[in-house]
Enzyme design. Structure first.
Site, short mmCIF file in Angstrom:
data_model
loop_
_atom_site.label_atom_id
_atom_site.label_comp_id
_atom_site.label_asym_id
_atom_site.label_seq_id
_atom_site.Cartn_x
_atom_site.Cartn_y
_atom_site.Cartn_z
N ASN A 98 7.10 12.68 -0.87
CA ASN A 98 7.46 11.62 0.07
C ASN A 98 7.49 10.31 -0.71
O ASN A 98 6.44 9.78 -1.06
CB ASN A 98 6.42 11.58 1.20
CG ASN A 98 6.64 10.39 2.12
OD1 ASN A 98 7.68 9.73 2.07
ND2 ASN A 98 5.65 10.10 2.95
N LYS A 115 8.36 7.37 0.24
CA LYS A 115 8.09 6.15 1.02
C LYS A 115 9.14 5.10 0.65
O LYS A 115 10.27 5.46 0.38
CB LYS A 115 6.65 5.68 0.81
CG LYS A 115 5.67 6.85 1.02
CD LYS A 115 4.23 6.46 1.03
CE LYS A 115 3.39 7.73 1.25
NZ LYS A 115 1.96 7.42 1.39
N HIS A 171 4.47 10.79 10.19
CA HIS A 171 3.64 10.32 9.08
C HIS A 171 2.70 9.21 9.58
O HIS A 171 3.08 8.40 10.42
CB HIS A 171 4.52 9.80 7.94
CG HIS A 171 3.73 9.58 6.69
ND1 HIS A 171 2.97 8.45 6.50
CD2 HIS A 171 3.53 10.36 5.60
CE1 HIS A 171 2.35 8.55 5.32
NE2 HIS A 171 2.67 9.70 4.77
N GLU A 202 1.83 6.51 8.38
CA GLU A 202 2.33 5.13 8.24
C GLU A 202 3.29 4.79 9.38
O GLU A 202 3.36 3.64 9.82
CB GLU A 202 2.99 4.95 6.86
CG GLU A 202 1.93 4.90 5.77
CD GLU A 202 2.35 5.48 4.44
OE1 GLU A 202 3.55 5.61 4.18
OE2 GLU A 202 1.45 5.82 3.64
N GLU A 231 -2.63 15.29 6.66
CA GLU A 231 -2.85 14.14 5.79
C GLU A 231 -3.94 13.25 6.38
O GLU A 231 -3.65 12.42 7.26
CB GLU A 231 -1.56 13.33 5.65
CG GLU A 231 -0.42 14.11 5.06
CD GLU A 231 0.61 13.20 4.40
OE1 GLU A 231 1.07 13.53 3.31
OE2 GLU A 231 0.93 12.13 4.97
N GLY A 291 -3.06 7.24 -0.40
CA GLY A 291 -2.88 6.07 -1.26
C GLY A 291 -4.18 5.39 -1.63
O GLY A 291 -4.19 4.28 -2.16
N SER A 326 -3.49 11.65 -1.79
CA SER A 326 -3.95 11.51 -3.18
C SER A 326 -3.94 12.82 -3.97
O SER A 326 -4.83 13.06 -4.79
CB SER A 326 -5.33 10.86 -3.23
OG SER A 326 -5.28 9.56 -2.65
P1 13P Z 1 -0.48 9.64 -1.66
O1 13P Z 1 -0.26 10.95 -2.36
O2 13P Z 1 0.09 8.47 -2.40
O3 13P Z 1 -1.92 9.48 -1.26
O4 13P Z 1 0.36 9.72 -0.29
C1 13P Z 1 0.25 10.85 0.51
C2 13P Z 1 1.28 10.79 1.56
O5 13P Z 1 1.21 9.95 2.44
C3 13P Z 1 2.40 11.74 1.50
O6 13P Z 1 3.14 11.70 2.68
#
Ligand code: 13P
Length: 250
Positions: free
Chosen positions: A9, A11, A95, A97, A167, A173, A213
């Site tokens: 992903n 982003k 997601h 976010e 997640e 992140g 992560s």
């Molecule tokens: P990270 O791997 O950067 O923690 O992000 C995970 C994520 O949100 C994948 O959709």
């Protein structure tokens, strides 16, 4: 059918030129003979570059979001038909976010899921608790309602097109990863809830990815857990070398 998937992903990262470079490098460095489905999810503006370049490969392309309406006066939004018209048949929905910054609710996400499935798209549906939920021992409950309110209205047959991604928000992140045991506990719980709502067969056929992560160094152990079927990778999916190393651990 349940199988291992490693999805990146991106982003809001990478412009058109960077996307072209990444997919060229990924094609060149793709491991041979791995039984892992590989997917990248670039921003909307780079989807066509990705689908065109990856057309004759077995690397898939997903969108990161989609609007629930068929079309209309929704400035700035992208429909299922638009995605399909550029060769995208998979969409990430729910997601954290999107939930956190764009206020997407379980009910709205149920709508988005319905629209995607109506267009024969596959959905990678994200669930996961916040840190406070875990501290209050509410993590299983929060994830249960995310599943129930957005997915459990679906008929059994729809589950052929559902992939789940667990997640935990506190691990996205942040550099903090759920322990393999914490991931396994939740994945097993999710599978049990699907079995209760539908049956064992649906539960066993659903791929459940872990995200938060994931890196080359920790992916092997996380992916080795019995109910973890690969990962949804953020930061570490932006570098071909790291992404390929994670695929190799799938
Ligand atoms: P990270 O791997 O950067 O923690 O992000 C995970 C994520 O949100 C994948 O959709």
């Amino acid at each position: 059918m349940r199988h291992t998937i490693v999805a990146g992903n991106w982003k809001m990262h990478k412009n058109a030129a960077e996307t072209q470079q990444f997919v060229n490098d990924l094609i060149e460095n793709m491991p041979n003979g791995k039984e892992v489905e590989v997917i990248i999810a670039p921003p909307f503006t780079n989807l066509l570059i990705a689908t065109q370049t990856l057309e004759h490969t077995n690397i898939g392309v997903a969108a990161q979001n989609m609007h629930q309406a068929e079309g209309g006066a929704f400035t700035g939004e992208i429909s299922a038909d638009m995605l399909k018209s550029v060769g995208v048949n998979t969409v990430i929905l729910g997601h954290s976010e999107r939930r956190q910054y764009f206020k997407e609710t379980n009910a709205l996400l149920a709508n988005k899921v319905d629209t995607a499935l109506r267009h024969n798209m596959r959905v990678i549906f994200c669930v996961g608790e916040e840190l406070n939920d875990r501290k209050n021992k509410q993590h299983l409950n929060v994830v249960y309602y995310q599943l129930k309110d957005s997915l459990f209205h679906l008929p059994k047959s729809a589950w052929n097109n559902i992939v789940l991604a667990y997640e935990p928000v506190w691990a996205i992140g942040t550099g903090e990863t759920a322990t393999p045991e914490q991931a396994q506990e939740m994945h097993q719980y999710i599978r049990e809830q699907i079995a209760i709502q539908y049956d064992k067969e649906v539960a066993e056929n659903t791929s459940i990815l872990y995200g938060g992560s994931v890196k080359p160094e920790n992916s092997k152990e996380i992916f080795s857990k019995p109910d973890v079927d690969g990962g949804l990778i953020g930061g570490a999916a932006l570098k071909v070398e790291d992404f390929v190393n994670i695929i190799n651990n799938g």
